[in-house]
Write a protein that holds these residues in place. Sequence first.
Motif, PDB file in Angstrom:
ATOM      1  N   CYS A   1       7.604   2.741  -3.660  1.00 51.69           N
ATOM      2  CA  CYS A   1       6.984   3.841  -3.217  1.00 51.69           C
ATOM      3  C   CYS A   1       5.768   3.295  -2.132  1.00 51.69           C
TER       4      CYS A   1
ATOM      5  N   ALA B   1       3.805   6.324   0.091  1.00 51.92           N
ATOM      6  CA  ALA B   1       3.283   7.724  -0.020  1.00 51.92           C
ATOM      7  C   ALA B   1       2.061   7.955   0.515  1.00 51.92           C
TER       8      ALA B   1
ATOM      9  N   TYR C   1       8.405   8.524  -2.682  1.00 53.60           N
ATOM     10  CA  TYR C   1       7.569   8.388  -4.157  1.00 53.60           C
ATOM     11  C   TYR C   1       8.207   9.130  -5.380  1.00 53.60           C
TER      12      TYR C   1
ATOM     13  N   LEU D   1       1.014   0.005  -7.987  1.00 59.14           N
ATOM     14  CA  LEU D   1       0.771   1.195  -7.060  1.00 59.14           C
ATOM     15  C   LEU D   1      -0.743   0.118  -6.635  1.00 59.14           C
TER      16      LEU D   1
END
Length: 227
Positions: A49, A51, A71, A110
Amino acid sequence: MKPTEQDSYNPFKDGESIRRIIDLFDSIHHADDLKEALTTIARDVGYDCLAFVDYSPLPNHIQPVQVYGHYQEELAVLFESDKVLAHSKSGIRLCSLAKLTGALNIAESLHVLPLRGIKGIIGALVFNVPCDLAHKVTVEQVDWYWTILSPALLNAALRCRKDHFNITKRERDCVLWASEGKTSWEISQILGITERTVNFHLTNCIEKTQSANRQQAIVKCLINNLI
């Protein structure tokens, strides 16, 4: 002292790679290009991920969110949460996305890094530590590299917002006071011009921004960092 693996970690391989990424961000003017650039970086470095979330500053606490990069689609609703927005506005350093949203099942790996410092934009970078590096690098080291890149990334996102229209100084003055809730008569008294002239400038703003009314024109001027 001989550098450790952690000391020598660089997700972009070397200083020249960082320079190329800054140059890439500097060349971006369209949303699709920014999305593609971040997706390419994610693929090359190994992020699951990566983003960038752009929170456009609008009145009445309306926060349209634009997300660029690589993502999972189900994460988008988490990026729009009030707590993630508040954290991004705070300028505080890294925080777990799971901690901010409570979504332990999909967000535990994350991290949210607020990106600020460029006028007119509030954003956040959401990323994981690449899996093959997680055993030898801290998330703070990843943070450090993105802090270097953040001015170029924020400016690229600002350019992606723009609808390429311009307003005059007097039009800007009128729409600025209108954004504060002032009526045309009140604006005329503040600026020392007639109410008719105020309405003339506001009408020009509506036409230039292709808006239906002054409220929509205010929103577009705010998004484009004109007021």
